[in-house]
Design a protein around this motif. Structure first.
Motif, mmCIF file in Angstrom:
data_model
loop_
_atom_site.group_PDB
_atom_site.id
_atom_site.type_symbol
_atom_site.label_atom_id
_atom_site.label_comp_id
_atom_site.label_asym_id
_atom_site.label_seq_id
_atom_site.Cartn_x
_atom_site.Cartn_y
_atom_site.Cartn_z
ATOM 1 N N UNK A 1 -4.455 4.858 8.090
ATOM 2 C CA UNK A 1 -4.017 6.502 8.194
ATOM 3 C C UNK A 1 -2.961 6.797 9.091
ATOM 4 N N UNK A 2 -2.535 5.795 9.790
ATOM 5 C CA UNK A 2 -1.352 5.895 10.850
ATOM 6 C C UNK A 2 -0.065 5.994 10.347
ATOM 7 N N UNK A 3 0.708 7.132 10.717
ATOM 8 C CA UNK A 3 2.049 7.071 10.159
ATOM 9 C C UNK A 3 2.907 5.913 10.371
ATOM 10 N N UNK A 4 2.661 5.111 11.764
ATOM 11 C CA UNK A 4 3.619 4.192 12.022
ATOM 12 C C UNK A 4 3.388 3.035 11.090
ATOM 13 N N UNK A 5 2.433 2.796 10.333
ATOM 14 C CA UNK A 5 2.246 1.780 9.258
ATOM 15 C C UNK A 5 3.157 1.900 8.393
ATOM 16 N N UNK A 6 3.927 3.084 7.990
ATOM 17 C CA UNK A 6 4.455 3.332 6.913
ATOM 18 C C UNK A 6 5.962 3.521 7.230
ATOM 19 N N UNK A 7 6.771 2.576 6.284
ATOM 20 C CA UNK A 7 8.263 2.666 7.011
ATOM 21 C C UNK A 7 9.263 3.308 6.128
ATOM 22 N N UNK A 8 8.615 3.592 5.008
ATOM 23 C CA UNK A 8 9.563 4.343 4.178
ATOM 24 C C UNK A 8 9.012 5.760 3.580
ATOM 25 N N UNK A 9 9.678 6.819 3.456
ATOM 26 C CA UNK A 9 9.235 7.925 3.162
ATOM 27 C C UNK A 9 10.206 8.826 2.044
ATOM 28 N N UNK A 10 9.445 9.463 1.140
ATOM 29 C CA UNK A 10 10.103 10.399 0.281
ATOM 30 C C UNK A 10 10.549 11.593 1.037
ATOM 31 N N UNK A 11 11.328 12.439 0.245
ATOM 32 C CA UNK A 11 11.924 13.792 0.876
ATOM 33 C C UNK A 11 10.876 14.807 0.798
ATOM 34 N N UNK A 12 9.734 14.659 0.159
ATOM 35 C CA UNK A 12 8.614 15.566 0.243
ATOM 36 C C UNK A 12 8.886 16.564 -1.254
ATOM 37 N N UNK A 13 7.561 17.062 -1.552
ATOM 38 C CA UNK A 13 7.540 18.282 -2.404
ATOM 39 C C UNK A 13 6.525 19.183 -2.048
ATOM 40 N N UNK A 14 7.110 20.504 -2.171
ATOM 41 C CA UNK A 14 6.286 21.561 -1.667
ATOM 42 C C UNK A 14 5.176 21.966 -2.644
ATOM 43 N N UNK A 15 4.006 22.177 -1.905
ATOM 44 C CA UNK A 15 2.769 22.765 -2.521
ATOM 45 C C UNK A 15 2.367 24.090 -1.994
ATOM 46 N N UNK B 1 3.800 1.220 2.726
ATOM 47 C CA UNK B 1 3.472 0.356 3.980
ATOM 48 C C UNK B 1 4.810 -0.419 4.299
ATOM 49 N N UNK B 2 4.728 -0.749 5.582
ATOM 50 C CA UNK B 2 5.857 -1.565 6.137
ATOM 51 C C UNK B 2 5.536 -3.121 6.012
ATOM 52 N N UNK B 3 4.401 -3.513 5.615
ATOM 53 C CA UNK B 3 4.000 -4.672 5.404
ATOM 54 C C UNK B 3 3.336 -5.002 3.974
ATOM 55 N N UNK B 4 3.559 -6.283 3.360
ATOM 56 C CA UNK B 4 3.213 -6.303 2.192
ATOM 57 C C UNK B 4 1.777 -6.842 2.162
ATOM 58 N N UNK B 5 0.875 -6.495 1.100
ATOM 59 C CA UNK B 5 -0.396 -7.091 0.747
ATOM 60 C C UNK B 5 -1.298 -7.083 1.936
ATOM 61 N N UNK B 6 -1.414 -6.021 2.694
ATOM 62 C CA UNK B 6 -2.234 -5.960 3.907
ATOM 63 C C UNK B 6 -3.826 -5.857 3.195
ATOM 64 N N UNK B 7 -4.709 -6.222 3.921
ATOM 65 C CA UNK B 7 -5.957 -6.157 3.389
ATOM 66 C C UNK B 7 -6.670 -4.865 3.429
ATOM 67 N N UNK B 8 -6.340 -4.080 4.604
ATOM 68 C CA UNK B 8 -6.737 -2.574 4.753
ATOM 69 C C UNK B 8 -5.639 -1.785 4.577
ATOM 70 N N UNK C 1 0.857 -1.272 0.144
ATOM 71 C CA UNK C 1 0.075 0.099 -0.048
ATOM 72 C C UNK C 1 0.942 1.143 -0.019
ATOM 73 N N UNK C 2 0.438 2.358 -0.450
ATOM 74 C CA UNK C 2 1.142 3.450 -0.536
ATOM 75 C C UNK C 2 0.154 4.626 0.069
ATOM 76 N N UNK C 3 0.886 5.773 0.396
ATOM 77 C CA UNK C 3 -0.022 6.712 1.022
ATOM 78 C C UNK C 3 0.636 8.299 0.889
#
Length: 127
Positions: A109-123, A99-106, A33-35
């Protein structure tokens, strides 16, 4: 090692549109999953949108629902955020996350679920 690189940010007038992109490498993209999250100046990082690993489920934060659309291309290893009817309060740095886990069913919205982050882009949305 996962690498996420966002692009597409910029300056736009209120009511305008932008499309953010994020390309992933280092992990089998189609299994995760991606967010999108965002962080305004002096604010906490907040959930914007998420999409299930297979693209079949999406979720949106209340403040962007009906205006933003998340999508993904598992061939190109990319996730997108189409932003319409932008408001000054949408001004923030936007981050994509995996997502830190593969093929999750759900999705989550929690930040802790995601273990890889980009550097960000300004809007920046001007009134």
């Amino acid at each position: 090692q996962v690498q996420l690189v966002e692009s597409g940010g910029g300056l736009v007038q209120a009511g305008g549109s932008l499309r953010l992109s994020c390309v992933a490498s280092g992990r089998t993209f189609g299994n995760y999953a991606m967010a999108w999250f965002r962080q305004g100046s002096g604010k906490e990082r907040e959930f914007v949108a998420a999409i299930k690993w297979n693209g079949e489920v999406t979720d949106y934060g209340d403040s962007v629902k009906g205006r933003f659309t998340i999508s993904r291309d598992n061939v190109k290893d990319m996730v997108y955020l189409e932003m319409n009817n932008l408001k000054p309060e949408d001004t923030a740095i936007y981050y994509c996350a995996m997502d830190r886990q593969r093929r999750q069913s759900m999705t989550s919205r929690a930040r802790w679920r995601y273990d890889s982050w980009g550097q960000g882009t300004q809007v920046t949305v001007s009134s």
